[in-house]
Design a protein around this motif. Structure first.
Motif, short mmCIF file in Angstrom:
data_model
loop_
_atom_site.label_atom_id
_atom_site.label_comp_id
_atom_site.label_asym_id
_atom_site.label_seq_id
_atom_site.Cartn_x
_atom_site.Cartn_y
_atom_site.Cartn_z
N LYS A 24 0.63 -0.93 -0.06
CA LYS A 24 -0.25 -0.07 -0.12
C LYS A 24 0.33 1.01 -0.14
O LYS A 24 2.28 1.07 0.28
N SER A 79 -3.78 6.73 0.09
CA SER A 79 -3.62 6.01 0.48
C SER A 79 -4.39 4.94 -0.29
O SER A 79 -5.28 3.87 -0.92
N GLU A 125 0.44 5.35 1.74
CA GLU A 125 -0.22 6.31 2.22
C GLU A 125 0.34 7.75 2.16
O GLU A 125 1.67 7.99 1.31
N ASN A 126 -0.64 8.89 1.66
CA ASN A 126 -0.45 10.59 1.56
C ASN A 126 0.06 11.18 0.36
O ASN A 126 1.68 11.36 0.23
#
Length: 178
Positions: A26, A69, A28-29
């Motif tokens: 994954k 995300s 994020e941000n």
């Protein structure tokens, strides 16, 4: 006709048997794309064998839904020649909102990993979070940001014990110089 020596063939076999399994977990941000929209990101994986020289082969995740995300959970197995040399795993993030053109403005950032750092962890699965960084060659605004979580396992071939060529007996004595 060109023949390879058996020594060269064995070295080549050892080099081609190494692999790295990469699970793209994954991000994020991540930054928004150049139009200020939330990106539909995809990750492209490629092995770089030296500065600026990349493998022709690449592996690509599916495009994640529009999100800062994203989650993929996709796993790939990439062949590696010799991770003790300057071999890197390049993970580049691209926005596929508009197209799959790979234009500079679609670049979201990259993670570059020196594979020699994984040699001590041969055969072990590791999960690591990396900072998404700007490219040294692709300049984009806004600057890339965020984190990319990867699962990694480097698999090196077992080392073969040395054996002298057949037909030669090992010497058990040192000749006298008298």
């Amino acid at each position: 006709i060109h023949f390879k020596s058996s020594r060269h063939q064995k070295m080549e076999d050892q080099e081609s048997n190494a692999s790295i399994t990469v699970k793209v977990i994954k991000s994020e941000n991540m930054r928004k794309n150049d139009a200020g929209e939330v990106p539909k990101a995809a990750v492209v994986l490629r092995i770089s064998v030296s500065q600026g020289v990349r493998s022709e082969a690449f592996w690509k995740t599916s495009a994640a839904g529009a999100s800062e995300s994203a989650e993929w959970g996709e796993e790939f197995c990439l062949p590696v020649r010799d991770p003790n040399e300057k071999v890197q795993l390049e993970c580049t993030l691209w926005d596929e909102t508009k197209s799959q053109s790979r234009a500079v403005e679609d670049f979201l950032g990259e993670v570059i990993l020196n594979l020699s750092k994984l040699v001590p962890y041969n055969g072990k699965y590791l999960e690591q979070v990396f900072d998404i960084k700007p490219s040294k060659t692709l300049k984009t605004l806004p600057a890339p940001s965020g984190k990319l979580k990867l699962g990694l396992r480097l698999d090196l071939p077992p080392r073969r014990p040395f054996s002298p060529p057949s037909g030669t007996a090992p010497s058990s004595s040192v000749p006298n110089s008298a």
